[in-house]
Design an enzyme around this catalytic site. Structure first.
Site, mmCIF file in Angstrom:
data_model
loop_
_atom_site.group_PDB
_atom_site.id
_atom_site.type_symbol
_atom_site.label_atom_id
_atom_site.label_comp_id
_atom_site.label_asym_id
_atom_site.label_seq_id
_atom_site.Cartn_x
_atom_site.Cartn_y
_atom_site.Cartn_z
ATOM 1 C CD GLU A 127 -47.519 -11.364 41.580
ATOM 2 O OE1 GLU A 127 -46.424 -11.852 41.244
ATOM 3 O OE2 GLU A 127 -48.602 -11.906 41.328
ATOM 4 C CB CYS A 174 -52.164 -14.951 39.923
ATOM 5 S SG CYS A 174 -53.604 -15.916 39.492
ATOM 6 C CE LYS A 227 -40.923 -28.476 40.418
ATOM 7 N NZ LYS A 227 -41.076 -27.808 41.726
ATOM 8 C CD GLU A 270 -52.364 -18.632 32.647
ATOM 9 O OE1 GLU A 270 -52.605 -17.562 33.234
ATOM 10 O OE2 GLU A 270 -52.853 -18.920 31.547
HETATM 11 P P1 NAD Z 1 -42.191 -19.745 41.369
HETATM 12 O O1 NAD Z 1 -41.939 -19.149 40.046
HETATM 13 O O2 NAD Z 1 -41.221 -19.514 42.453
HETATM 14 O O3 NAD Z 1 -42.325 -21.333 41.273
HETATM 15 C C1 NAD Z 1 -43.318 -21.950 40.480
HETATM 16 C C2 NAD Z 1 -42.884 -23.357 40.135
HETATM 17 O O4 NAD Z 1 -41.738 -23.308 39.295
HETATM 18 C C3 NAD Z 1 -42.478 -24.210 41.336
HETATM 19 O O5 NAD Z 1 -42.969 -25.524 41.140
HETATM 20 C C4 NAD Z 1 -40.965 -24.183 41.276
HETATM 21 O O6 NAD Z 1 -40.343 -25.298 41.870
HETATM 22 C C5 NAD Z 1 -40.756 -24.211 39.767
HETATM 23 N N1 NAD Z 1 -39.446 -23.733 39.314
HETATM 24 C C6 NAD Z 1 -38.660 -22.781 39.865
HETATM 25 N N2 NAD Z 1 -37.542 -22.625 39.136
HETATM 26 C C7 NAD Z 1 -37.623 -23.480 38.095
HETATM 27 C C8 NAD Z 1 -36.773 -23.797 36.989
HETATM 28 N N3 NAD Z 1 -35.618 -23.170 36.805
HETATM 29 N N4 NAD Z 1 -37.190 -24.726 36.121
HETATM 30 C C9 NAD Z 1 -38.362 -25.349 36.265
HETATM 31 N N5 NAD Z 1 -39.211 -25.115 37.306
HETATM 32 C C10 NAD Z 1 -38.839 -24.190 38.202
HETATM 33 O O7 NAD Z 1 -43.658 -19.241 41.763
HETATM 34 P P2 NAD Z 1 -44.421 -19.449 43.137
HETATM 35 O O8 NAD Z 1 -43.741 -18.593 44.156
HETATM 36 O O9 NAD Z 1 -44.606 -20.903 43.416
HETATM 37 O O10 NAD Z 1 -45.864 -18.843 42.783
HETATM 38 C C11 NAD Z 1 -46.173 -17.510 42.916
HETATM 39 C C12 NAD Z 1 -46.292 -16.852 41.560
HETATM 40 O O11 NAD Z 1 -47.206 -17.548 40.732
HETATM 41 C C13 NAD Z 1 -46.829 -15.443 41.643
HETATM 42 O O12 NAD Z 1 -46.057 -14.568 40.869
HETATM 43 C C14 NAD Z 1 -48.232 -15.556 41.073
HETATM 44 O O13 NAD Z 1 -48.742 -14.376 40.534
HETATM 45 C C15 NAD Z 1 -48.077 -16.637 40.079
HETATM 46 N N6 NAD Z 1 -49.367 -17.276 39.782
HETATM 47 C C16 NAD Z 1 -49.982 -16.991 38.602
HETATM 48 C C17 NAD Z 1 -51.231 -17.542 38.311
HETATM 49 C C18 NAD Z 1 -51.953 -17.234 37.015
HETATM 50 O O14 NAD Z 1 -52.962 -17.855 36.739
HETATM 51 N N7 NAD Z 1 -51.474 -16.308 36.207
HETATM 52 C C19 NAD Z 1 -51.826 -18.399 39.236
HETATM 53 C C20 NAD Z 1 -51.169 -18.672 40.425
HETATM 54 C C21 NAD Z 1 -49.926 -18.103 40.688
#
Ligand code: NAD
Length: 496
Positions: free
Chosen positions: A385, A284, A175, A250
């Site tokens: 962040e 991130c 997803k 992550e």
């Molecule tokens: P997000 O949490 O908004 O969404 C991530 C994913 O989760 C998307 O595919 C979204 O559709 C899905 N999602 C949202 N609500 C959900 C639910 N209730 N159930 C299941 N899936 C759901 O994050 P984003 O805005 O896409 O990404 C940015 C974040 O990701 C930042 O905080 C960043 O630091 C983090 N990130 C971390 C790493 C790492 O390696 N630690 C790497 C990349 C990004």
């Protein structure tokens, strides 16, 4: 118009209600592509297909060598179509094409890493001190995995999950972020071409609350591996707890970049600019929290401010562009709110602090690289962040103070220390409670090395040996070659 971009049980199909989503370019808000928007019922279908394929053994019972060979073929196909993939990634994210090309090379090496190192998986014999007993520790696939990704490195983050899941022999549902689906669709096609049996890999596109949520609550899913924001991560962990799923998370970071006065300042300053402003800070591990020794504070900050002010933003195909836009209008609005709060808290805006006003960028989500001076640890901008191009600056006098500042965060993803005294550098590196620390460097990673967070930055590790371990169950099989009575309870039938 029917768009078949969901992949369920080996079939490309539209959403069950015909729903579509427009993907728009962050550069100019133009429509890039239309894809299917999955319903809950599509997600349940994908879970059913994954479960049935896993339980049938159609892939999970392939030999390890055959599974690794398939992963190697996927790596070759990614190399073959790297330019197509880079164009798709750059289309959805508006990141510079050159950056998307680097990402594709990293993705192929991730698949290649798991294809080769996965072969080293082996059973372990336990010596129990009895000749009639065979005691073996063996690895098995964890089962059905939900692999949920973010938008900043869409295919890279998904690949860190897909490659080990395949080596382990799992079935899975991908997803990707609803904002950046194109490369996940293409990867699914490459896996099909590489010979992945129907039902093993499934693809669901759409919003987290509808398409994603069932993947985290359904009892037929064994593991949720999620990369994304902290708030979503907490929600997923709580939902997954209801059916005691394994979770790998992550999440975000607020990563300290500590510069000592005795370091190679030229390298430290240049890397500090890259660490904070690469991909407009939508990384991130971005080095958004600069912590600099007092005696060189002015020199370091003046130079960074000058460099940040000169960064040229532009669209994915602009040859002059050094960085691109934020992902969406919504994200831009969040960055503007974050900056309002930074101003209220008393941070001084030394560079940036507003949208880029260049006429050719007016339809996109461009925000100027921003440097905030006079920051203290209590400020929201120091603790939270932003996931945008915003660097805060704090000062330290002693190594212990630098360590305390670097650890004064709920996050623990990554950080760096710039110092030419190896003893102090090593002391600081070990004292920082973050999953990756760079010494006199910022940002490099390798698929052979674990990636992941302490504290609120996550649970578990991706890449490295542990990155495969997330997708494996460990089983102990005890075989007695000379079965005998246990003799524990008296057997009164013998007395009669
Ligand atoms: P997000 O949490 O908004 O969404 C991530 C994913 O989760 C998307 O595919 C979204 O559709 C899905 N999602 C949202 N609500 C959900 C639910 N209730 N159930 C299941 N899936 C759901 O994050 P984003 O805005 O896409 O990404 C940015 C974040 O990701 C930042 O905080 C960043 O630091 C983090 N990130 C971390 C790493 C790492 O390696 N630690 C790497 C990349 C990004």
């Amino acid at each position: 118009m029917s768009v078949n971009t969901l992949y369920i049980n080996g079939q490309w199909r539209p959403a069950s209600d015909g729903g579509l989503r427009e993907i728009r370019s962050p550069h100019d808000n133009s429509v890039v592509v239309r894809v299917s928007e999955a319903t809950q019922s599509d997600s349940l279908d994908a879970i059913s297909a994954s479960r049935a394929s896993f339980d049938s053994g159609v892939f999970s019972r392939w030999s390890l060598a055959d599974r690794c060979a398939l992963v190697g073929r996927v790596a070759d196909l990614i190399d073959r179509d790297a330019e197509i993939l880079a164009q798709l990634e750059s289309g959805d994210t508006a990141k510079r094409l050159i950056e998307a090309r680097y990402d594709m090379a990293d993705i192929a090496s991730c698949f290649r890493h798991f294809a080769t190192t996965g072969l080293a998986l082996h059973d372990r014999i336990v010596d129990v001190g009895a000749a009639n007993i065979n005691s073996v520790i063996t690895h098995e696939p964890v089962g059905v995995c939900a692999l949920i990704g973010p938008w900043n490195y869409p295919l890279l983050q998904i690949s860190w999950k897909v490659a080990p899941a395949l080596v382990a022999g799992c079935s899975f549902i991908i997803k990707p972020s609803e904002l950046t689906p194109s490369t996940a669709i293409y990867l699914m096609k490459l896996m099909e071409e590489a010979g992945l049996p129907a039902g093993v890999g499934n693809l669901i596109l759409g919003a987290g609350a509808t398409a994603g949520a069932p993947l985290t609550s359904d009892p037929r899913v064994d593991l949720v591996s999620f990369t994304g924001g902290l708030v979503t991560g907490k929600r997923i962990m709580a939902t997954a707890a209801q059916t005691v799923k394994k979770v790998a998370l992550e999440l975000g970071g607020k990563n300290p970049n500590i510069i000592f006065a005795n370091s190679n300042l030229d390298a430290a300053i240049d890397n500090a600019v890259t660490a904070a402003f690469l991909h407009s800070g939508q990384v991130c591990s971005a080095g958004t929290r600069l912590i600099v020794e007092r005696s060189v504070h002015d020199q370091v900050v003046n130079e960074i401010v000058k460099r940040a002010s000169e960064i040229y933003l532009g669209g994915p195909n602009d040859p002059l562009a050094e960085s691109g836009p934020l992902i969406s209008e919504n994200h831009l609005a969040k960055i503007e709110e974050y900056m309002d709060r930074a101003r209220q808290d008393g941070a001084q805006i030394l560079a940036g602090g507003s949208r880029d006003t260049r006429d050719d960028l007016k339809d996109g989500w461009y925000y100027r690289p921003t440097v905030l001076g006079g920051c203290t640890t209590k400020m929201y901008c120091v603790q939270e962040e932003s996931f945008g191009p915003i660097m805060t600056v704090e000062v330290f006098d002693t190594a212990e103070e630098a360590i305390a500042l670097g650890n004064d965060t709920i996050y623990g993803l990554s950080g760096a220390v710039w110092c030419n005294d190896s003893e102090i550098a090593s002391h600081v590196a070990r004292a920082l409670r973050h999953g990756t620390i760079w010494v006199n460097d910022y940002g490099p990673y390798r698929p052979q090395a674990e990636w992941g967070g302490y504290k609120a930055s996550g649970v578990g590790r991706e890449l490295g040996e542990s990155g495969l371990g997330e997708y494996l169950e460990i089983k102990h099989i005890w075989t007695n070659n000379e079965p005998a009575r246990s003799g524990w309870f008296a057997d009164r039938t013998l007395e009669k």
